[in-house]
Write an enzyme that holds these catalytic residues in place. Structure first.
Site, short mmCIF file in Angstrom:
data_model
loop_
_atom_site.label_atom_id
_atom_site.label_comp_id
_atom_site.label_asym_id
_atom_site.label_seq_id
_atom_site.Cartn_x
_atom_site.Cartn_y
_atom_site.Cartn_z
N TYR A 124 0.92 -1.22 -0.01
CA TYR A 124 -0.08 -0.09 0.01
C TYR A 124 0.74 1.23 -0.02
O TYR A 124 0.32 2.44 0.13
CB TYR A 124 -0.81 0.03 1.33
CG TYR A 124 -2.35 -0.71 1.05
CD1 TYR A 124 -2.27 -2.10 1.21
CD2 TYR A 124 -3.54 -0.14 0.89
CE1 TYR A 124 -3.41 -2.92 0.79
CE2 TYR A 124 -4.47 -0.79 0.55
CZ TYR A 124 -4.54 -2.08 0.64
OH TYR A 124 -5.75 -2.77 0.56
N LYS A 191 3.38 -14.03 5.86
CA LYS A 191 3.49 -15.42 4.83
C LYS A 191 5.28 -15.25 4.91
O LYS A 191 5.91 -15.16 3.82
CB LYS A 191 3.44 -14.82 3.47
CG LYS A 191 3.27 -15.92 2.39
CD LYS A 191 2.33 -17.09 2.45
CE LYS A 191 2.69 -17.93 1.68
NZ LYS A 191 1.77 -19.31 2.00
N ASP A 225 -2.26 -17.72 4.56
CA ASP A 225 -3.43 -18.82 3.58
C ASP A 225 -3.92 -19.46 4.82
O ASP A 225 -5.15 -19.75 4.96
CB ASP A 225 -2.48 -19.42 2.65
CG ASP A 225 -1.10 -19.96 3.29
OD1 ASP A 225 -0.72 -19.62 4.31
OD2 ASP A 225 -0.49 -20.82 2.54
N ASP A 249 -5.93 -5.87 5.36
CA ASP A 249 -7.04 -5.57 4.25
C ASP A 249 -7.93 -6.76 4.08
O ASP A 249 -9.21 -6.84 4.34
CB ASP A 249 -6.65 -4.85 3.40
CG ASP A 249 -7.82 -4.13 2.50
OD1 ASP A 249 -8.68 -3.67 3.13
OD2 ASP A 249 -7.43 -3.87 1.31
#
Ligand code: NAD
Length: 362
Positions: A124, A191, A225, A249
């Protein structure tokens, strides 16, 4: 004490839901002097810019704002005004509670989760290179030279900066917030197994901060995930999640889905001295001016705002009134009725008026 608060109506459905929230907040009796400031398409028409200096100055000066959603065209045109406000005011913590209310249609019951999302970095940051431009070709050539890895020449590039400073700041915020609200567990979500130098850094910095809070609150780690799956399968196993910007988000929309959708999901963007309160949902342009959408997300953002300005009693009365109107199910918008086309649905303002009626009777 009278509070001075900036009101940014936004565009699309923004003005309708902010008017509804403003009148519900005022019905609690808290004294507020609103300073209206424009951003988005109205500001463009009036001042020739999407985010006028005056608007930012007003928020800075007052320290608190209630803001309606603002449209961001996908893939072209201007960058998000919403992201620009968060970056300009360094509103580094995005807090999005997801809480079940009886009467809201959902596959789940008794959900009570909080998302704490880093708000200033990650993908972002707005550092992007458009495919085909000379600067992009130069960047691609340099990366290839440095990494000995091929990037297709027609690629666009987005940069994902994650710093130790911003990570420690958001994780500290999450711990302090969790302790203040007497929450039981913090889960850091990344991640880190794939993006070792960005998500890996986030995780390492989070572990360091967690050490300072050992014995005070439980801390655990998850991969994003797997977290998405676990939130769908067993959301009650989680309490407060702290995440980098993009995952925050995405998972906050997932969590909004767990409790019945965007119509009931509030949010806050908090910095050291300034805070902007806004719903998770966007400007839903197709419903603009129809007096149709649910004002709850915006009103509950107002509840978060009242707590922030230490008007806890008013906040609780407003939340209780929202709860009651939703549980009664009579004066609610289309999305809270048994079917979307239900003729018994009321409009945005009528739902807000029903909430005000409950506050007055309390
Ligand atoms: P959206 O949240 O505006 O709307 C998606 C759908 O969700 C709507 O069509 C509607 O069915 C439902 N919905 C949203 N708010 C609702 C409400 N209050 N009551 C009932 N139903 C509601 O998402 P979008 O269509 O992807 O985005 C529209 C624009 O808003 C885009 O330009 C986007 O960039 C912008 N946006 C702004 C913000 C912000 O201002 N903070 C946040 C998200 C999206």
């Amino acid at each position: 004490m009278k509070h001075k608060i900036t009101l940014i109506p936004g565009d699309g459905i923004g003005p309708e839901v902010t008017i509804a929230a403003k009148k519900c907040i005022e019905a609690t009796g808290v004294e507020i002097e609103w300073e209206e400031a424009l951003a988005g398409s109205d500001a463009m028409e009036k001042f020739g810019e999407l985010l006028p200096k005056e608007t930012l100055e007003s928020v800075k000066k007052n320290g608190v704002a209630l803001k309606g959603p603002i449209v961001t065209p996908i893939g072209e045109g201007f960058r998000s005004v919403n992201v620009a406000i968060r970056q300009a005011l360094d509103l580094y913590a995005c807090v999005r509670p997801a809480k079940s209310y009886a009467g809201v249609k959902s596959f789940y019951k008794d959900i009570d989760l909080i998302i704490v999302r880093e708000n200033t970095e990650d993908l972002y940051a707005g550092i992007e290179f458009q495919a085909g431009l000379p600067a992009t070709k130069k960047i691609i050539a340099e990366i290839e030279e440095e990494t000995k890895k091929k990037i297709r020449p027609d690629s666009g590039i987005s940069i994902k900066p994650i710093s130790e400073y911003a990570t420690k700041r958001i994780v500290k915020f999450a711990f302090e917030y969790a302790l203040k609200l007497k929450r039981k567990k913090i889960t850091v979500v990344t991640k880190a197994n794939i993006m070792k130098f960005t998500d890996g850094l986030f995780l390492k910095a989070a572990r360091e901060v967690a050490k300072e809070y050992e014995g005070k609150i439980n801390f655990e780690e998850a991969l994003v995930d797997n977290m998405a799956m676990q939130l769908v399968q067993k959301p009650h196993n989680f309490d407060l999640l702290v995440l980098p910007n993009l995952y925050g988000d995405i998972l906050s929309d997932l969590c909004a889905g767990l409790v019945g959708g965007l119509g009931v999901a509030p949010g806050a963007n908090i910095g050291e001295k300034t805070a902007v309160f806004e719903a998770v949902h966007g400007s839903a342009p197709k419903y603009k001016g129809m007096d149709k959408v649910n004002p709850t997300a915006m009103i509950l953002s107002g509840v978060l705002m009242l707590r922030y300005i230490k008007e806890d009693d008013a906040a609780q009365r407003l939340e209780n009134a929202v709860k009651k109107v939703i549980a009664d199910g009579k004066f609610v918008t289309y999305d809270l009725r048994p079917s979307p086309g239900d003729p018994g649905a009321v409009g945005t303002q009528e739902m807000a008026d029903a909430i005000i009626e409950v506050i007055r009777k309390q």
